[in-house]
Design an enzyme around this catalytic site. Structure first.
Site, PDB file in Angstrom:
ATOM      1  CG  ASP A  21      -5.152   0.469   2.264  1.00  0.00           C
ATOM      2  OD1 ASP A  21      -6.301   0.759   1.855  1.00  0.00           O
ATOM      3  OD2 ASP A  21      -4.193   1.259   2.226  1.00  0.00           O
ATOM      4  CG  ASN A  69     -11.575   4.939   6.617  1.00  0.00           C
ATOM      5  OD1 ASN A  69     -11.308   3.862   7.148  1.00  0.00           O
ATOM      6  ND2 ASN A  69     -10.764   5.488   5.711  1.00  0.00           N
TER       7      ASN A  69
HETATM    8  C1  IPE Z   1      -6.451   2.659   6.540  1.00  0.00           C
HETATM    9  O1  IPE Z   1      -6.617   2.703   5.191  1.00  0.00           O
HETATM   10  C2  IPE Z   1      -7.741   2.327   7.188  1.00  0.00           C
HETATM   11  C3  IPE Z   1      -8.270   0.994   6.958  1.00  0.00           C
HETATM   12  C4  IPE Z   1      -7.698   0.025   6.328  1.00  0.00           C
HETATM   13  C5  IPE Z   1      -9.547   0.788   7.533  1.00  0.00           C
HETATM   14  P1  IPE Z   1      -6.933   4.053   4.395  1.00  0.00           P
HETATM   15  O2  IPE Z   1      -7.109   3.658   2.986  1.00  0.00           O
HETATM   16  O3  IPE Z   1      -8.063   4.763   5.044  1.00  0.00           O
HETATM   17  O4  IPE Z   1      -5.607   4.891   4.637  1.00  0.00           O
HETATM   18  P2  IPE Z   1      -4.972   6.086   3.793  1.00  0.00           P
HETATM   19  O5  IPE Z   1      -6.056   7.086   3.569  1.00  0.00           O
HETATM   20  O6  IPE Z   1      -4.494   5.503   2.502  1.00  0.00           O
HETATM   21  O7  IPE Z   1      -3.838   6.597   4.614  1.00  0.00           O
HETATM   22  C1  IPE Z   2      -9.488  -0.404   2.884  1.00  0.00           C
HETATM   23  O1  IPE Z   2      -9.593  -0.383   1.491  1.00  0.00           O
HETATM   24  C2  IPE Z   2     -10.762  -0.785   3.526  1.00  0.00           C
HETATM   25  C3  IPE Z   2     -11.431   0.244   4.303  1.00  0.00           C
HETATM   26  C4  IPE Z   2     -11.134   1.492   4.443  1.00  0.00           C
HETATM   27  C5  IPE Z   2     -12.591  -0.261   4.976  1.00  0.00           C
HETATM   28  P1  IPE Z   2      -9.735   1.014   0.763  1.00  0.00           P
HETATM   29  O2  IPE Z   2     -11.176   1.322   0.620  1.00  0.00           O
HETATM   30  O3  IPE Z   2      -8.946   2.034   1.473  1.00  0.00           O
HETATM   31  O4  IPE Z   2      -9.119   0.701  -0.644  1.00  0.00           O
HETATM   32  P2  IPE Z   2      -8.183   1.652  -1.485  1.00  0.00           P
HETATM   33  O5  IPE Z   2      -7.027   2.021  -0.611  1.00  0.00           O
HETATM   34  O6  IPE Z   2      -9.014   2.849  -1.847  1.00  0.00           O
HETATM   35  O7  IPE Z   2      -7.797   0.846  -2.652  1.00  0.00           O
HETATM   36 MG    MG Z   3      -7.003   2.638   1.321  1.00  0.00          MG
END
Ligand code: IPE
Ligand code: IPE
Ligand code: MG
Length: 239
Positions: A21, A69
């Site tokens: 993340d 997502n």
């Molecule tokens: C969890 O991260 C999913 C992945 C790392 C693929 P998110 O960024 O989607 O989670 P939330 O929305 O902060 O809970």
């Molecule tokens: C996690 O990074 C990766 C995926 C969901 C694939 P994010 O895209 O959630 O990054 P932040 O949390 O917005 O910084």
């Molecule tokens: Mg994230």
């Protein structure tokens, strides 16, 4: 402690999961589009797969894309799908001749995933399913609650009764994997975000503020060392 010393430590985990993340924030801090964060994040991931293999850890799960997502802008989703497409091509080249099994946890029948990605994912799982070495488990279109409900529905359809934990686990994506020992989540968020609720009941969780693209070998070692110091009691009295 060096990598070599760590490797010999009997407390090393068998199965690690990474919640990668913070890609978006990493890019934002640099005035870059979120897609650049994902691109660099996937480069970082490649290095960590190697470190984790080198350490002799047997199973690695990676949360790459959650069921939730899909709520992101289409442009970002499309970019991630393109990255997964490239990632699957790379795995094919890199691991076909190695003792590496690829399992992709998540709904690969979902038509929102480009057909080519679904096909590559299924082909890779099929062609490596006999391998008994390292298991690499990228989780794409994965949701923990969804996984549990799918298992329940399959058991009902099969007319199963007297369902035990063992029987139930046969219907999870992780059926051939070792128990999940350690979950590492980067970016400072301290929540599970629908990741492996069944499997992680007795996992150790490690949270770090580091954003995933910046997560280094040193950071991985730090997480492993922290894990090794934990007293895992599983409800009993130990230590
Ligand atoms: C969890 O991260 C999913 C992945 C790392 C693929 P998110 O960024 O989607 O989670 P939330 O929305 O902060 O809970
Ligand atoms: C996690 O990074 C990766 C995926 C969901 C694939 P994010 O895209 O959630 O990054 P932040 O949390 O917005 O910084
Ligand atoms: Mg994230």
């Amino acid at each position: 402690m060096t990598f070599e010393k760590l490797k010999q430590d009997p407390r090393m985990p068998n199965h690690i999961a990474l919640i990668i993340d913070g890609n978006g924030r990493w890019a934002k801090h640099r005035g870059l589009p979120r897609s650049m964060g994902h691109k660099v994040g996937f480069e970082t991931l490649k290095k960590h797969i190697e470190y984790i293999q080198d350490l002799g850890i047997k199973n690695l799960s990676i949360y790459c894309f959650s069921k939730q997502n899909w709520n992101r802008p289409q442009e970002e989703v499309d970019y991630l799908m393109k990255l997964f497409d490239e990632m699957l091509d790379e795995y094919k080249i890199k691991y076909m001749d190695k003792d590496v099994r690829i399992v992709i946890s998540g709904d690969m029948d979902d038509e929102r995933i480009p057909e080519i990605v679904r096909k590559k994912a299924k082909d890779l799982m099929e062609s490596t399913k006999q391998k008994t070495g390292f298991i690499l488990n990228p989780c794409i279109n994965y949701g923990g609650r969804e996984e549990i409900l799918n298992a329940v529905n399959t058991l009902i359809l099969n007319g199963e009764k007297d369902i035990t934990e063992e029987k139930f686990e046969q219907h999870l994506y992780t059926r051939d994997m070792l128990p999940l020992d350690l979950v590492i989540r980067t970016s400072g968020e301290q929540r599970t975000s629908n990741y492996m609720p069944w499997q992680a009941t007795y996992s150790e969780w490690y949270f770090t503020k580091t954003l995933w693209p910046s997560f280094s070998k040193k950071d991985l070692i730090k997480a492993l060392k922290a894990f090794m110091k934990r007293n895992r009691r599983f409800g009993a009295i130990k230590g």
